[in-house]
Scaffold this motif. Structure first.
Motif, PDB file in Angstrom:
ATOM      1  N   LEU A 320      73.857  67.993 129.582  1.00  0.00           N
ATOM      2  CA  LEU A 320      74.741  67.504 130.640  1.00  0.00           C
ATOM      3  C   LEU A 320      74.220  66.237 131.291  1.00  0.00           C
ATOM      4  N   ASN A 321      72.934  66.175 131.474  1.00  0.00           N
ATOM      5  CA  ASN A 321      72.346  65.023 132.147  1.00  0.00           C
ATOM      6  C   ASN A 321      72.481  63.735 131.344  1.00  0.00           C
ATOM      7  N   GLY A 322      72.856  63.856 130.108  1.00  0.00           N
ATOM      8  CA  GLY A 322      73.101  62.665 129.306  1.00  0.00           C
ATOM      9  C   GLY A 322      74.513  62.128 129.414  1.00  0.00           C
ATOM     10  N   TYR A 323      75.377  62.881 130.107  1.00  0.00           N
ATOM     11  CA  TYR A 323      76.794  62.484 130.184  1.00  0.00           C
ATOM     12  C   TYR A 323      76.971  61.125 130.847  1.00  0.00           C
ATOM     13  N   ALA A 324      76.351  60.911 131.992  1.00  0.00           N
ATOM     14  CA  ALA A 324      76.577  59.683 132.760  1.00  0.00           C
ATOM     15  C   ALA A 324      76.241  58.450 131.938  1.00  0.00           C
ATOM     16  N   ALA A 325      75.101  58.478 131.266  1.00  0.00           N
ATOM     17  CA  ALA A 325      74.705  57.322 130.463  1.00  0.00           C
ATOM     18  C   ALA A 325      75.663  57.109 129.291  1.00  0.00           C
ATOM     19  N   ARG A 326      76.097  58.217 128.681  1.00  0.00           N
ATOM     20  CA  ARG A 326      77.036  58.094 127.562  1.00  0.00           C
ATOM     21  C   ARG A 326      78.360  57.510 128.033  1.00  0.00           C
ATOM     22  N   TYR A 327      78.836  57.981 129.190  1.00  0.00           N
ATOM     23  CA  TYR A 327      80.082  57.446 129.715  1.00  0.00           C
ATOM     24  C   TYR A 327      79.941  55.968 130.060  1.00  0.00           C
ATOM     25  N   GLU A 328      78.882  55.601 130.791  1.00  0.00           N
ATOM     26  CA  GLU A 328      78.702  54.212 131.202  1.00  0.00           C
ATOM     27  C   GLU A 328      78.608  53.290 130.000  1.00  0.00           C
ATOM     28  N   THR A 329      77.885  53.711 128.981  1.00  0.00           N
ATOM     29  CA  THR A 329      77.772  52.889 127.772  1.00  0.00           C
ATOM     30  C   THR A 329      79.130  52.709 127.109  1.00  0.00           C
ATOM     31  N   ALA A 330      79.867  53.811 126.971  1.00  0.00           N
ATOM     32  CA  ALA A 330      81.189  53.739 126.342  1.00  0.00           C
ATOM     33  C   ALA A 330      82.150  52.887 127.168  1.00  0.00           C
ATOM     34  N   TYR A 331      82.108  53.070 128.481  1.00  0.00           N
ATOM     35  CA  TYR A 331      83.008  52.323 129.360  1.00  0.00           C
ATOM     36  C   TYR A 331      82.703  50.829 129.329  1.00  0.00           C
ATOM     37  N   LEU A 332      81.440  50.463 129.473  1.00  0.00           N
ATOM     38  CA  LEU A 332      81.079  49.044 129.460  1.00  0.00           C
ATOM     39  C   LEU A 332      81.392  48.415 128.105  1.00  0.00           C
ATOM     40  N   THR A 333      81.202  49.155 127.043  1.00  0.00           N
ATOM     41  CA  THR A 333      81.549  48.639 125.717  1.00  0.00           C
ATOM     42  C   THR A 333      83.030  48.296 125.642  1.00  0.00           C
ATOM     43  N   ARG A 334      83.873  49.183 126.158  1.00  0.00           N
ATOM     44  CA  ARG A 334      85.311  48.940 126.112  1.00  0.00           C
ATOM     45  C   ARG A 334      85.721  47.790 127.033  1.00  0.00           C
ATOM     46  N   LEU A 335      85.147  47.736 128.233  1.00  0.00           N
ATOM     47  CA  LEU A 335      85.526  46.673 129.164  1.00  0.00           C
ATOM     48  C   LEU A 335      85.000  45.317 128.715  1.00  0.00           C
ATOM     49  N   ARG A 336      83.820  45.277 128.135  1.00  0.00           N
ATOM     50  CA  ARG A 336      83.357  44.011 127.565  1.00  0.00           C
ATOM     51  C   ARG A 336      84.328  43.518 126.493  1.00  0.00           C
ATOM     52  N   ALA A 337      84.749  44.441 125.631  1.00  0.00           N
ATOM     53  CA  ALA A 337      85.696  44.065 124.578  1.00  0.00           C
ATOM     54  C   ALA A 337      87.004  43.558 125.183  1.00  0.00           C
ATOM     55  N   LYS A 338      87.458  44.178 126.251  1.00  0.00           N
ATOM     56  CA  LYS A 338      88.703  43.745 126.891  1.00  0.00           C
ATOM     57  C   LYS A 338      88.564  42.334 127.459  1.00  0.00           C
ATOM     58  N   LEU A 339      87.356  41.969 127.878  1.00  0.00           N
ATOM     59  CA  LEU A 339      87.102  40.626 128.401  1.00  0.00           C
ATOM     60  C   LEU A 339      86.666  39.652 127.307  1.00  0.00           C
ATOM     61  N   GLY A 340      86.587  40.130 126.071  1.00  0.00           N
ATOM     62  CA  GLY A 340      86.212  39.248 124.980  1.00  0.00           C
ATOM     63  C   GLY A 340      84.731  38.972 124.903  1.00  0.00           C
ATOM     64  N   LEU A 341      83.924  39.860 125.435  1.00  0.00           N
ATOM     65  CA  LEU A 341      82.481  39.672 125.459  1.00  0.00           C
ATOM     66  C   LEU A 341      81.852  40.488 124.332  1.00  0.00           C
ATOM     67  N   ALA A 342      81.450  39.798 123.291  1.00  0.00           N
ATOM     68  CA  ALA A 342      80.885  40.487 122.132  1.00  0.00           C
ATOM     69  C   ALA A 342      79.412  40.781 122.306  1.00  0.00           C
ATOM     70  N   GLU A 343      78.779  40.072 123.215  1.00  0.00           N
ATOM     71  CA  GLU A 343      77.350  40.237 123.446  1.00  0.00           C
ATOM     72  C   GLU A 343      77.116  40.780 124.851  1.00  0.00           C
ATOM     73  N   SER A 344      76.036  41.468 125.039  1.00  0.00           N
ATOM     74  CA  SER A 344      75.708  42.066 126.332  1.00  0.00           C
ATOM     75  C   SER A 344      74.834  41.122 127.149  1.00  0.00           C
ATOM     76  N   GLN A 345      75.217  40.939 128.425  1.00  0.00           N
ATOM     77  CA  GLN A 345      74.438  40.135 129.359  1.00  0.00           C
ATOM     78  C   GLN A 345      74.204  40.946 130.628  1.00  0.00           C
ATOM     79  N   PRO A 346      73.115  40.707 131.337  1.00  0.00           N
ATOM     80  CA  PRO A 346      72.782  41.534 132.512  1.00  0.00           C
ATOM     81  C   PRO A 346      73.853  41.588 133.592  1.00  0.00           C
ATOM     82  N   GLY A 347      74.608  40.511 133.778  1.00  0.00           N
ATOM     83  CA  GLY A 347      75.586  40.492 134.861  1.00  0.00           C
ATOM     84  C   GLY A 347      76.964  40.997 134.506  1.00  0.00           C
ATOM     85  N   ASP A 348      77.130  41.560 133.302  1.00  0.00           N
ATOM     86  CA  ASP A 348      78.464  41.951 132.844  1.00  0.00           C
ATOM     87  C   ASP A 348      79.084  43.042 133.713  1.00  0.00           C
ATOM     88  N   ALA A 349      78.305  44.032 134.083  1.00  0.00           N
ATOM     89  CA  ALA A 349      78.850  45.128 134.889  1.00  0.00           C
ATOM     90  C   ALA A 349      79.379  44.606 136.211  1.00  0.00           C
TER      91      ALA A 349
END
Length: 486
Positions: A320-349
């Motif tokens: 259960l304690n892994g849920y938050a990290a899994r959700y955040e990773t999945a969510y940020l991946t989708r929102l980066r894609a929606k913004l056209g960001l193929a690479e990860s940068q520290p200020g994306d969130a």
């Protein structure tokens, strides 16, 4: 393509002991008629869609006749509803008929929703109304078009039989399919009754048919639970990324396979509101848009409790304690894609959060905003900027976004094409569903249901002939009221 009555049907769920379900004969509808047939899903199943239009098929899929290949049962489950435990729920108006094998090899279970009283109907009448049946049919197929895990809808059959809700409506039956209709609540009912052998039997069944890779783990039940956590986190990220609100995220509406299950009150957000509540019966906003990921976590806790006879508390908490990290990773991946960001940068969130904040403050249309961002460089920023009343707030964010895009290596045209593949042009807005419902109810015209389904089948494509479906909602759309009444 095979005619319906030549399809080999199995009864996989019915191989479980009788404690898990009750055999129930559907309650016939008087003079049922065809409302809609999903030819695309029929083709996936290898079934001739014309065979579903025959009077014998209309009778079978309305519950007015039970061919020998069907063995209808109502499943038993419990659930936490709006935070409180209900000790016995179960299929109060849904009957599992059996299962067939789709062309891709998946076993798909068939269910009739609205087929009449069952032992679990409680104070209900076992019926569904045409209004809600159209909404479920369209939204489950819209979600499939978006690539979001969901139950599917094959057909709607209607009848002029009266059904009493806030007003007198007419009856309908939806034929819906899924790889499984097992819910968190199927486990909860036996755990809370102290029937721990049944919990194990159900877990073994789920592993055997849906998570066979877990059978080789040191603890197959812990491995199964980890898969459910993973799929649920991914599903929540999917919902949030398209602005979808479920409305009734009770544990009995949570799929063990991470499917979008049970379309009662639901809605895609138009003017963005982080605290949007799509169910007017949800007075406290428990299932608001911004609460959905946390509610899913709470529901997973309930499921974890039901697995205590099979897995240690320590192991369950670890998963259960892994849920938050899994959700955040999945969510940020989708929102980066929606913004056209193929690479990860520290200020994306922070960039994402600030966009959502100004969208919320000005109630900017969720779907249009992200779709128009695909043309941010090529078409200029005006099409996006025009969605804001106070444009200065967007201008400030746009400067940061433009600077962020400079860190991307992809050409603008390639990025725009990728953004259009994840930002739909078409979603099932409430007013679109309402127009299809009004045509059906007032004029007996079901053609708008099929037009919408065809459009929502390809939500990322331009489809000029459906352009009107991508427009801002009319003013009257804000008055549409969606409740648990269906």
């Amino acid at each position: 393509m095979t005619p319906l009555f030549s399809v080999p049907f199995g009864q996989r769920f019915q191989t479980l002991p009788p404690a898990f379900y009750r055999p129930v004969a559907p309650t016939p509808l008087a003079d049922p008629y065809l409302v809609a047939i999903n030819a695309s899903l029929s083709a996936e199943l290898g079934i001739d869609p014309d065979s579903l239009r025959q009077p014998s098929a209309v009778a079978a899929l309305s519950g007015s006749a039970v061919p020998p290949m069907f063995r209808p049962v109502a499943a038993l489950y419990a659930g936490h509803q709006f935070g409180g435990y209900s000790s016995q729920l179960g299929d109060g108006r849904a009957l599992l008929l059996g299962d067939s094998v789709a062309l891709d090899g998946r076993v798909m279970e068939w269910q009739l929703k609205g087929a009449g009283l069952t032992p679990f109907s409680r104070m209900g009448d076992g019926r569904a109304v045409l209004r809600s049946s159209i909404r479920e049919y369209l939204c489950s197929e819209a979600m499939h078009g978006l690539g979001i895990p969901t139950t599917r809808a094959l057909a709607i059959m209607g009848a002029n039989e009266p059904v009493y809700r806030e007003t007198v409506e007419t009856a309908a039956v939806v034929t819906r399919l899924a790889e499984s209709f097992v819910r968190f609540g199927n486990f909860e009912v036996f755990y809370h009754r102290g029937q721990h052998d049944a919990v194990r039997q159900l877990a073994d069944y789920v592993i055997r048919h849906h998570y066979p890779e877990c059978a080789e783990a040191d603890n197959p039940y812990a491995a199964m639970f980890a898969q459910v956590v993973e799929r649920t986190a991914s599903l929540m990220a999917d919902w949030q990324s398209v602005g979808f609100c479920h409305g009734v995220m009770n544990t009995d509406n949570m799929s063990i396979l991470g499917l979008t299950l049970d379309y009662g009150p639901f809605g895609f957000i138009d003017g963005f509101d982080l605290a949007h509540v799509c169910n007017h019966s949800d007075y406290a906003g428990r299932y608001a848009y911004n609460q959905q990921p946390q509610v899913a976590f709470w529901n997973l806790h309930c499921l974890a409790s039901s697995l205590l006879p099979l897995v240690s508390e320590e192991r369950l908490l670890e998963v259960l304690n892994g849920y938050a990290a899994r959700y955040e990773t999945a969510y940020l991946t989708r929102l980066r894609a929606k913004l056209g960001l193929a690479e990860s940068q520290p200020g994306d969130a922070g960039l994402i959060e600030d966009l959502l904040r100004i969208m919320h403050a000005q109630r900017v249309d969720f779907t249009l905003l992200f779709r128009r961002l695909a043309g941010f460089d090529q078409a200029g920023q005006e099409p996006v900027r025009d969605l804001f009343v106070e444009r200065e707030a967007f201008d400030d964010w746009a400067e940061r976004y433009r600077a962020r895009l400079l860190l991307e290596s992809r050409p603008a045209a390639e990025r725009a094409a990728a953004m259009k593949r994840v930002n739909p042009k078409y979603v099932l807005r409430n007013h679109l569903a309402e127009l299809a419902i009004r045509c059906a109810q007032d004029d007996g015209d079901f053609s708008e249901i099929e037009r919408l389904r065809q459009c929502l089948e390809r939500p990322f494509d331009e489809q000029p002939h459906f352009e009107a479906y991508a427009a801002l909602p009319p003013d009257w759309a804000g008055d549409i009221c969606v409740s648990c009444s269906s």
